[in-house]
Design a protein around this motif. Sequence first.
Motif, mmCIF file in Angstrom:
data_model
loop_
_atom_site.group_PDB
_atom_site.id
_atom_site.type_symbol
_atom_site.label_atom_id
_atom_site.label_comp_id
_atom_site.label_asym_id
_atom_site.label_seq_id
_atom_site.Cartn_x
_atom_site.Cartn_y
_atom_site.Cartn_z
ATOM 1 N N SER A 1 1.339 -3.569 -6.185
ATOM 2 C CA SER A 1 1.005 -2.106 -5.743
ATOM 3 C C SER A 1 -0.227 -1.559 -5.986
ATOM 4 O O SER A 1 -0.660 -1.724 -7.124
ATOM 5 C CB SER A 1 2.092 -0.936 -6.201
ATOM 6 O OG SER A 1 1.472 0.366 -5.922
ATOM 7 N N LEU A 2 -1.201 -1.158 -4.894
ATOM 8 C CA LEU A 2 -2.607 -0.900 -4.975
ATOM 9 C C LEU A 2 -2.810 0.576 -5.282
ATOM 10 O O LEU A 2 -3.959 1.104 -5.577
ATOM 11 C CB LEU A 2 -3.244 -1.515 -3.706
ATOM 12 C CG LEU A 2 -3.634 -2.727 -3.364
ATOM 13 C CD1 LEU A 2 -4.641 -3.264 -4.664
ATOM 14 C CD2 LEU A 2 -2.654 -3.629 -3.341
ATOM 15 N N ARG A 3 -1.676 1.423 -5.585
ATOM 16 C CA ARG A 3 -1.807 2.639 -5.597
ATOM 17 C C ARG A 3 -2.753 3.205 -6.693
ATOM 18 O O ARG A 3 -3.421 4.239 -6.633
ATOM 19 C CB ARG A 3 -0.470 3.443 -5.713
ATOM 20 C CG ARG A 3 0.446 2.982 -6.904
ATOM 21 C CD ARG A 3 1.682 3.734 -6.836
ATOM 22 N NE ARG A 3 1.568 5.088 -7.618
ATOM 23 C CZ ARG A 3 1.751 5.452 -8.738
ATOM 24 N NH1 ARG A 3 2.042 4.537 -9.543
ATOM 25 N NH2 ARG A 3 1.490 6.851 -9.133
ATOM 26 N N CYS B 1 -0.493 6.271 3.761
ATOM 27 C CA CYS B 1 -0.883 5.209 4.112
ATOM 28 C C CYS B 1 -2.111 4.948 3.207
ATOM 29 O O CYS B 1 -2.991 5.761 3.226
ATOM 30 C CB CYS B 1 -0.988 4.702 5.680
ATOM 31 S SG CYS B 1 -2.177 5.507 6.366
ATOM 32 N N GLN B 2 -2.546 3.680 2.939
ATOM 33 C CA GLN B 2 -3.605 3.557 2.212
ATOM 34 C C GLN B 2 -4.593 2.343 2.906
ATOM 35 O O GLN B 2 -4.325 1.941 3.660
ATOM 36 C CB GLN B 2 -3.276 2.691 0.989
ATOM 37 C CG GLN B 2 -2.422 3.429 0.069
ATOM 38 C CD GLN B 2 -1.945 2.737 -1.213
ATOM 39 O OE1 GLN B 2 -2.242 1.490 -1.570
ATOM 40 N NE2 GLN B 2 -1.088 3.164 -2.199
ATOM 41 N N GLY C 1 0.797 -1.107 0.247
ATOM 42 C CA GLY C 1 -0.112 -0.087 0.147
ATOM 43 C C GLY C 1 0.921 1.225 0.083
ATOM 44 O O GLY C 1 1.733 1.439 -1.095
ATOM 45 N N GLY C 2 0.738 1.950 0.996
ATOM 46 C CA GLY C 2 1.348 3.361 1.288
ATOM 47 C C GLY C 2 2.965 3.087 1.691
ATOM 48 O O GLY C 2 3.934 3.998 1.743
ATOM 49 N N ASN C 3 3.339 1.637 2.095
ATOM 50 C CA ASN C 3 4.600 1.367 2.418
ATOM 51 C C ASN C 3 5.055 2.241 3.487
ATOM 52 O O ASN C 3 6.187 2.477 3.760
ATOM 53 C CB ASN C 3 5.665 1.571 1.154
ATOM 54 C CG ASN C 3 7.187 0.993 1.497
ATOM 55 O OD1 ASN C 3 7.061 0.058 2.152
ATOM 56 N ND2 ASN C 3 7.923 1.065 0.680
ATOM 57 N N GLU D 1 -11.774 1.967 -2.698
ATOM 58 C CA GLU D 1 -10.599 0.907 -3.170
ATOM 59 C C GLU D 1 -9.524 1.010 -2.085
ATOM 60 O O GLU D 1 -9.293 2.040 -1.600
ATOM 61 C CB GLU D 1 -10.385 1.429 -4.708
ATOM 62 C CG GLU D 1 -11.603 0.979 -5.467
ATOM 63 C CD GLU D 1 -11.305 1.039 -6.953
ATOM 64 O OE1 GLU D 1 -12.163 0.660 -7.609
ATOM 65 O OE2 GLU D 1 -10.089 1.934 -7.253
ATOM 66 N N ALA D 2 -8.964 -0.095 -2.282
ATOM 67 C CA ALA D 2 -7.713 -0.290 -1.244
ATOM 68 C C ALA D 2 -6.819 0.705 -1.590
ATOM 69 O O ALA D 2 -6.049 1.267 -0.386
ATOM 70 C CB ALA D 2 -7.063 -1.825 -1.622
ATOM 71 N N GLY D 3 -6.557 1.475 -2.634
ATOM 72 C CA GLY D 3 -5.262 2.433 -2.831
ATOM 73 C C GLY D 3 -5.900 3.845 -2.261
ATOM 74 O O GLY D 3 -4.799 4.392 -2.597
ATOM 75 N N CYS D 4 -6.866 3.924 -1.989
ATOM 76 C CA CYS D 4 -7.250 5.257 -1.244
ATOM 77 C C CYS D 4 -6.458 5.663 -0.110
ATOM 78 O O CYS D 4 -6.044 4.604 0.701
ATOM 79 C CB CYS D 4 -8.651 5.363 -0.922
ATOM 80 S SG CYS D 4 -9.895 5.121 -2.409
ATOM 81 N N THR D 5 -5.842 6.662 -0.266
ATOM 82 C CA THR D 5 -5.130 7.072 1.106
ATOM 83 C C THR D 5 -6.195 7.158 2.053
ATOM 84 O O THR D 5 -7.262 7.629 1.812
ATOM 85 C CB THR D 5 -4.420 8.347 0.965
ATOM 86 O OG1 THR D 5 -5.102 9.378 0.546
ATOM 87 C CG2 THR D 5 -3.028 8.230 -0.147
ATOM 88 N N LEU D 6 -5.510 6.967 3.414
ATOM 89 C CA LEU D 6 -6.615 7.406 4.522
ATOM 90 C C LEU D 6 -7.223 8.660 4.735
ATOM 91 O O LEU D 6 -8.225 8.880 4.741
ATOM 92 C CB LEU D 6 -5.848 6.833 5.857
ATOM 93 C CG LEU D 6 -6.614 7.271 7.130
ATOM 94 C CD1 LEU D 6 -7.786 6.533 7.190
ATOM 95 C CD2 LEU D 6 -5.820 6.811 8.310
#
Length: 474
Positions: free
Chosen positions: A92-94, A141-142, A71-73, A112-117
């Motif tokens: 990568s889900l970005r 982070c995602q 995700g955001g690593n 979706e999973a790649g949305c940032t918090l």
Amino acid sequence: VKQVDLLGRLRDLVGGDALLTTADDKSPFLVDHRHLFHGAALAVVQPASTDEVSRLLALCNGVGIGVVPQGGNTGYCGGATPDASGRQIVLSLRRMDRIRSVDAANFSLVAEAGCTLAAVQAAADDAQRLFPLSLGSEGSCQIGGNLATNAGGTAVLRYGMMRDLALGIEVVLADGSVISALSPLRKDNTGYDFKGLMIGSEGTLGIITAACLKLFPQPRSVATAWISVPDPAAAIAVLGRLRDASADRVASCELVPQSALDLVLAQMPGARSPGTTPAPWYLLIELTSSGNDDLDPLLESALAGAIEAGDALDAAIARSGEQRDDFWRLRESIPESQRRAGGSLKHDISVAVAAVPALIERGARLAADLVPEGFLVAYGHAGDGNLHFNVNQRPGTDPVTFRSREPALQRAIHDLVATMGGSFSAEHGIGQLKVGELERYAQPAELAAMRAIKQALDPNGILNPGKVLRGSAL
Ligand code: FAD
Ligand code: MLT
Ligand code: ZN
């Protein structure tokens, strides 16, 4: 399959732009943000849809290629870093960063999973709702990473961890099959709880592609105090007093030692001292309410009682949004200021809230004995019993000797936590860092059940190999 064939098939699947194969392009995905874990990868793949993730996993499962979701690593345990073999791919889900829907009436949204918090918080805010998960890393982070690690943060006391904040989930399993359970139902007792199983599984049981998240009314009233306290026992007494006096409107309760405040003031440009009486410990407490309540006087009178009882020495109540942000910036800057000051020996531990003072007292003794080159910076989410029990290096001491103390200190602290009925990993997960600790502290039956679940859902062991559970190299 030969590497070239596999890369060709991946390219066909996601398109050339979404497949990174040069060393330069791949490099940011091959190291964690603290530069503690380094890996290699055949490629970094960036699918744009659940269907692409599904076809990608079916392909990798068929040919036995390990897949490391990222995700955001921003994680702390090396969970998103591939191994050194160069045979794995990073997924990568970005690019999967759409808010699919917002349902204000149902207090839910699908992201979706790649949305940032931060993007999820903003989408909730646009609908006059609150998504309460709050972390220092929220800009990068995602939501998929938050779910995969069951993230906690500073609002757990009121709203719970990520597992408490998800109504539904969409997951792609190792063989490419999709479980789409995005319904916003609050009651659904039909069979096993896949959502609960996938949340916190750190990419080892499935790839999370989307989730239906719980929203809340927005807080209309907020009161924030920075409180000087003589010791951790007094801090926990103040928390209890405020919960009682405010009809349980305490949303956050963070403990900050003077050592952490000193680091932040020294390392972070623009950091302003809170202006309260210097003390060995501070509490940052925030009360919120979705009503139009006047929380400041309530907080003031409860704190006056705490001062009279000797549990608080002094307190400053934020008189503006700016001052509130200043208080929070002091707290949120602790990890970065620790890093700037030379790094630290970190522990992410939890015990029952009432046991926090004993944990600090006993842990501080161990740290002083085992790390003469260090000083304690134990801070964190005391309101839910979770401390970042870190030890920083004293200036002028030898860094190699300091680092060499880590295994003995970690063993002693984690053993202490175990004897106190606590957890050696409260909110950051296992990743590759704590696989041995899980083996040491989990019950044998628990470990066996985890291995059986892993085997059933990922028989070829392609999903994040070697993370959480020791696995065969893929
Ligand atoms: P990553 O680091 O990319 O991945 C983490 C794990 O999840 C890996 O195992 C990865 O393989 C897996 N993963 C990622 N996406 C998916 C997916 N879509 N499907 C399946 N598996 C996936 N954490 C807290 O809990 N509380 C805090 O207060 C907190 N504060 C932090 C403050 C700072 C300054 C920083 C840098 C970090 C902090 N963290 C905190 C740690 C971290 O931000 C969280 O663990 C976060 O949830 C990780 O999200 P990510 O998208 O960066 O995940
Ligand atoms: C925090 O609460 O600040 C983080 O979880 C701990 C850290 O970043 O070390
Ligand atoms: Zn934390």
